[in-house]
Design an enzyme around this catalytic site. Structure first.
Site, mmCIF file in Angstrom:
data_model
loop_
_atom_site.group_PDB
_atom_site.id
_atom_site.type_symbol
_atom_site.label_atom_id
_atom_site.label_comp_id
_atom_site.label_asym_id
_atom_site.label_seq_id
_atom_site.Cartn_x
_atom_site.Cartn_y
_atom_site.Cartn_z
ATOM 1 N N LYS A 41 49.977 55.584 20.297
ATOM 2 C CA LYS A 41 48.784 55.177 21.024
ATOM 3 C C LYS A 41 47.496 55.578 20.290
ATOM 4 O O LYS A 41 46.442 55.015 20.551
ATOM 5 C CB LYS A 41 48.768 55.773 22.438
ATOM 6 C CG LYS A 41 49.957 55.399 23.317
ATOM 7 C CD LYS A 41 50.035 53.908 23.596
ATOM 8 C CE LYS A 41 50.932 53.547 24.775
ATOM 9 N NZ LYS A 41 52.280 54.080 24.746
HETATM 10 C C1 LIG Z 1 53.383 53.523 25.349
HETATM 11 C C2 LIG Z 1 54.656 53.939 24.728
HETATM 12 C C3 LIG Z 1 55.724 53.034 24.562
HETATM 13 C C4 LIG Z 1 55.663 51.619 25.093
HETATM 14 O O1 LIG Z 1 54.743 50.829 24.398
HETATM 15 P P1 LIG Z 1 54.158 49.500 25.057
HETATM 16 O O2 LIG Z 1 53.141 49.022 24.108
HETATM 17 O O3 LIG Z 1 53.602 49.879 26.386
HETATM 18 O O4 LIG Z 1 55.315 48.558 25.210
HETATM 19 C C5 LIG Z 1 56.854 53.472 23.900
HETATM 20 N N1 LIG Z 1 56.951 54.752 23.456
HETATM 21 C C6 LIG Z 1 55.958 55.638 23.608
HETATM 22 C C7 LIG Z 1 56.146 57.022 23.108
HETATM 23 C C8 LIG Z 1 54.776 55.270 24.237
HETATM 24 O O5 LIG Z 1 53.792 56.164 24.381
#
Ligand SMILES: *Cc1c(COP(=O)(O)O)cnc(C)c1O
Length: 417
Positions: free
Chosen positions: A105
């Site tokens: 993120k």
């Molecule tokens: C947010 C997240 C996901 C999922 O990603 P999306 O873009 O919402 O599909 C998977 N793994 C981790 C560690 C995340 O923080």
């Protein structure tokens, strides 16, 4: 000229800056590119410098709104951490967790913060972010301290890991954290309601609702292909809200030679069911060990549906889903076979990639040290702490509990200080 339209097609096309600052389109839809630019392979193949590659890839998207030198300096300062591609058994794992909050993120959040800061004018903008774990801390960290931006983080109380919670509630300049009595889907619904009815506030969202997060998330797909030796490869994506996958699909539509996507889900398996042909596949979220993927109604599904026909989507993307028992078994097996410690989200991806034809790239979305309890359950001992996590516990915190009611939140935010 790149322009963005709403998935609900009720509003005019807008510039990237407008789509970025609004978050959600006024008709309640999500912004999608009106047409897809071509990204020339010569601009990313054989790249050895992430910042240069990133600028080249995003210039066809942003070149008419930000001068190239400025774009480059934004991308260099946002994406200033390594993105290694490592061999794990028969898969290639692209580690996306070396940013400050230890999940992928950070790519979207840090880039969006700098882009918003570039475009916002005098009036302060409040950024809403609903988080199932990792987005909130990445956004809080990425946006904190920027003068015209403030952030309200909403997370489902008691449903994020203790380290994730600590990362969310650490006191940061310009950031408020709310522990919501409800699920992630409730938090997301509150954000959507307020974006459509902001009252006195000037609001935007930093979820994968925001198109500004998709562009930086395309970059590591290119980086994987630039770092590897193959002409084309499968990419396996641990999925929740489908933002990561949507970014990969966009990169593919711009010409990146992905042979197919694997959408790896935990027990929240609505999307794999849809891909298998079910029409009414989505339902309320349930809690799992890979909690950042606990999404019942993924918001980016609306984007994927807009960009791809059902047939094309089902040909391009294969879905699979894995229980918590299988996730723990995956962590254990990967460790026993290779010595690699995968976090529970990456472990779902590695389970899904087993048996895929070579080469397969698995996106590793979080650092295992964020999930010591689960790793301990799988392997008998917790992973080594990552630098930066321990110091969190010495910092002051600030958090407020709140009902899952958007109007209560709105009045809290109208009286920010
Ligand atoms: C947010 C997240 C996901 C999922 O990603 P999306 O873009 O919402 O599909 C998977 N793994 C981790 C560690 C995340 O923080």
């Amino acid at each position: 000229m790149m322009r963005y339209v709403s998935t609900r097609e009720q509003t005019q096309a807008v510039t990237f800056a407008t789509a970025l600052l609004r978050g959600l389109a006024p008709d309640g839809g999500l912004y999608v590119p009106q047409n897809i630019p071509t990204v020339n392979p010569g601009t990313w193949e054989k790249s050895t410098d992430f910042g240069t590659m990133a600028t080249n890839v995003l210039t066809p998207w942003l070149g008419d709104e930000i001068p190239e030198a400025e774009l480059k300096s934004i991308l260099r300062s946002a994406l200033n951490f390594p993105v290694p591609l490592v061999r794990v058994g028969n898969a290639w794992v692209l580690e996306l967790f070396h940013g400050p909050t230890l999940s992928f993120k950070d790519f979207g959040a840090r880039t969006m913060a700098r882009l918003m800061n570039r475009f916002v004018d005098g009036e302060p903008l409040t950024i809403l972010v609903a988080t199932s774990g990792d987005t909130g801390s990445a956004v809080a960290d990425g946006f904190s301290g920027l003068p015209n931006l403030r952030v309200a983080v909403l997370y489902p109380k008691g449903q994020v890991s203790s380290i994730q919670e600590r990362q969310l509630v650490v006191r940061r300049e310009g950031v408020r954290a709310f522990a919501v009595d409800g699920t992630f889907d409730d938090c997301q619904a509150m954000v959507k309601t307020l974006l459509v009815s902001p009252g006195q506030l000037r609001l935007s969202a930093a979820n994968s609702i925001n198109v500004g997060r998709l562009l930086p998330q395309m970059l590591y797909y290119y980086w994987a292909f630039a770092s590897g030796e193959w002409k084309s490869a499968d990419v396996c994506v641990p999925c929740g809200n489908l933002g990561n996958l949507t970014a990969g699909v966009l990169a593919h539509l711009c010409g990146l030679p992905v042979s197919g996507f694997i959408a790896a889900h935990n027990a929240n398996d609505g999307y794999p069911r849809y891909l298998a042909g079910e029409t009414d596949a989505f339902s309320a979220s349930i809690r799992t060990l890979s909690n950042a993927m606990d999404v019942g109604r993924p918001s980016n599904f609306e984007r994927l549906k807009f960009m791809l026909s059902d047939d094309r989507m089902r040909r391009m993307i294969r879905g699979s889903s894995w229980s918590d028992v299988e996730t723990l078994a995956s962590i254990r097996r990967v460790y026993e076979e290779t010595g690699y410690i995968a976090d529970p989200h990456t472990a779902v991806g590695l389970a899904a990639a087993r048996g895929a034809s070579d080469p397969v790239i698995v996106l590793s979305t979080a650092h295992p040290a964020k999930f010591p309890d689960t790793i301990k359950r799988a392997l008998g001992s917790a992973p080594e702490a990552a630098s930066g996590l321990n110091s969190l516990y010495a910092m002051p915190v600030r958090v407020q509990s709140i009902e899952a009611n958007p109007y209560i939140l709105r009045s809290e935010l109208e009286n920010w200080d």
